[in-house]
Design a protein around this motif. Structure first.
Motif, short mmCIF file in Angstrom:
data_model
loop_
_atom_site.label_atom_id
_atom_site.label_comp_id
_atom_site.label_asym_id
_atom_site.label_seq_id
_atom_site.Cartn_x
_atom_site.Cartn_y
_atom_site.Cartn_z
N PRO A 19 0.84 -1.21 0.00
CA PRO A 19 0.00 0.00 0.00
C PRO A 19 0.87 1.26 0.00
CG PRO A 19 -0.77 -1.56 1.65
CD PRO A 19 0.56 -2.07 1.15
N HIS A 20 0.47 2.23 -0.81
CA HIS A 20 1.19 3.51 -0.88
C HIS A 20 0.43 4.55 -0.06
CE1 HIS A 20 3.28 7.01 -2.41
NE2 HIS A 20 4.11 6.21 -3.07
N PRO A 21 1.14 5.46 0.64
CA PRO A 21 0.45 6.47 1.46
C PRO A 21 -0.51 7.36 0.69
CG PRO A 21 2.83 6.49 1.89
CD PRO A 21 2.59 5.52 0.76
N LEU A 41 22.41 20.05 -5.83
CA LEU A 41 20.97 20.08 -6.06
C LEU A 41 20.42 21.45 -5.69
CD1 LEU A 41 20.10 16.61 -4.48
CD2 LEU A 41 20.06 17.19 -6.91
N SER A 42 19.21 21.74 -6.12
CA SER A 42 18.60 23.02 -5.74
C SER A 42 18.41 23.05 -4.23
CB SER A 42 17.26 23.20 -6.46
OG SER A 42 16.30 22.33 -5.91
N SER A 43 18.21 24.23 -3.71
CA SER A 43 18.08 24.40 -2.26
C SER A 43 16.83 23.72 -1.70
CB SER A 43 18.08 25.90 -1.91
OG SER A 43 16.97 26.53 -2.54
N ASP A 44 15.92 23.26 -2.57
CA ASP A 44 14.74 22.53 -2.12
C ASP A 44 15.11 21.21 -1.46
OD1 ASP A 44 13.20 24.50 -3.24
OD2 ASP A 44 12.68 23.35 -5.02
N PHE A 45 16.25 20.64 -1.84
CA PHE A 45 16.65 19.33 -1.35
C PHE A 45 17.51 19.47 -0.11
CE2 PHE A 45 15.70 18.69 -5.81
CZ PHE A 45 15.01 17.49 -5.80
N ASP A 46 17.31 18.55 0.82
CA ASP A 46 18.07 18.51 2.05
C ASP A 46 18.97 17.28 2.03
OD1 ASP A 46 18.98 18.92 4.61
OD2 ASP A 46 17.24 18.01 5.56
N GLY A 47 20.14 17.42 1.45
CA GLY A 47 21.07 16.30 1.40
C GLY A 47 21.12 15.62 0.05
N ALA A 48 21.93 14.56 0.00
CA ALA A 48 22.15 13.81 -1.23
C ALA A 48 20.91 13.02 -1.64
CB ALA A 48 23.34 12.87 -1.06
N ARG A 69 2.76 16.27 -4.07
CA ARG A 69 3.81 16.80 -4.92
C ARG A 69 5.16 16.30 -4.41
NH1 ARG A 69 4.06 23.27 -3.46
NH2 ARG A 69 4.37 23.03 -1.22
N ILE A 70 6.11 16.29 -5.34
CA ILE A 70 7.48 15.93 -4.98
C ILE A 70 8.42 16.98 -5.57
CG2 ILE A 70 6.92 13.48 -4.78
CD1 ILE A 70 8.32 13.01 -7.47
N LYS A 71 9.67 16.92 -5.16
CA LYS A 71 10.64 17.94 -5.56
C LYS A 71 11.37 17.63 -6.86
CE LYS A 71 11.39 19.32 -0.79
NZ LYS A 71 12.35 19.41 0.32
N SER A 72 11.07 16.50 -7.47
CA SER A 72 11.74 16.07 -8.70
C SER A 72 10.72 15.91 -9.82
CB SER A 72 12.42 14.72 -8.48
OG SER A 72 13.38 14.78 -7.47
N ASP A 73 11.22 15.91 -11.05
CA ASP A 73 10.38 15.53 -12.18
C ASP A 73 10.05 14.04 -12.06
OD1 ASP A 73 10.63 18.08 -13.24
OD2 ASP A 73 12.04 17.50 -14.80
N GLU A 74 8.85 13.68 -12.50
CA GLU A 74 8.41 12.28 -12.44
C GLU A 74 7.94 11.86 -13.83
OE1 GLU A 74 5.38 9.48 -9.84
OE2 GLU A 74 6.07 11.40 -9.04
N PHE A 141 13.60 9.56 -5.95
CA PHE A 141 12.56 9.81 -4.95
C PHE A 141 13.08 9.50 -3.55
CE2 PHE A 141 9.13 8.43 -2.19
CZ PHE A 141 8.26 9.50 -2.30
N ASP A 142 12.67 10.36 -2.62
CA ASP A 142 12.90 10.15 -1.20
C ASP A 142 11.64 10.67 -0.50
OD1 ASP A 142 13.70 10.73 1.59
OD2 ASP A 142 15.72 10.26 0.89
N PHE A 143 11.14 9.93 0.47
CA PHE A 143 9.92 10.37 1.15
C PHE A 143 10.10 11.73 1.83
CE2 PHE A 143 8.03 6.13 0.57
CZ PHE A 143 6.73 6.52 0.25
#
Length: 171
Positions: A19-21, A41-48, A69-74, A141-143
């Protein structure tokens, strides 16, 4: 209808889907062993982040993928079942429906992109069927980069899409 339910259960079982959230079922099928350091990466990302990730994703007749929404293209890929409607509200509030499927003569596409930062939800075009698709995300993707929409907040941002947002949110 029983055949469709059998197909859905077979896909869930064969591909070990969970099941996906946001709704539906998924399984990560790929995560690059290479990563992009956070400083690149852009400043939207926190870490690698992994360079890329991929999942299988299944929605059946009783389920939908809630606005998120996510911070990357999908990049979405169609595999089996009925067409999937992907409802996209971009950062400027523009709305479009992407039809992911194999009937290209009727405007369906085997692949489609949802741009980073866009709010999107999805559901099978036929509410008595299922859609089996895949998603490739880059950077991976990262949650930590996943945001599930809250109905009232999203309506506050895009009141012109109130009915759509109400239909495809759970909270």
């Amino acid at each position: 209808m029983e055949a469709i339910k059998d197909n859905v259960q077979q896909l869930i079982s064969f591909y070990n889907l969970l099941p996906h959230p946001e709704g539906g079922y998924y399984r990560q099928t790929y995560k690059s062993s290479m990563s992009i350091e956070g400083q690149f990466l852009s400043s939207d990302f926190d870490g690698a982040r992994a360079v890329s990730t991929a999942i299988y994703f299944l929605l059946n007749e009783t389920n939908f993928s809630a606005f998120h929404r996510i911070k990357s293209d999908e990049l979405w890929h169609f595999y089996a079942g009925d067409a999937l409607n992907i409802y996209v509200i971009d950062v400027d509030g523009n709305f479009e429906i992407i039809r992911l499927g194999n009937n290209y003569i009727n405007g369906e596409s085997f692949q489609a992109v949802v741009k980073a930062g866009s709010w999107f939800a999805s559901a099978p075009n036929d509410n008595e069927s299922f859609s089996f698709v895949g998603c490739t995300v880059a950077p991976g993707f990262d949650f930590l980069d996943f945001e599930l929409a809250e109905r009232d907040k999203l309506i506050g941002l895009f009141p012109q899409h109130k009915n759509l947002i109400t239909s495809f949110t759970r909270i």
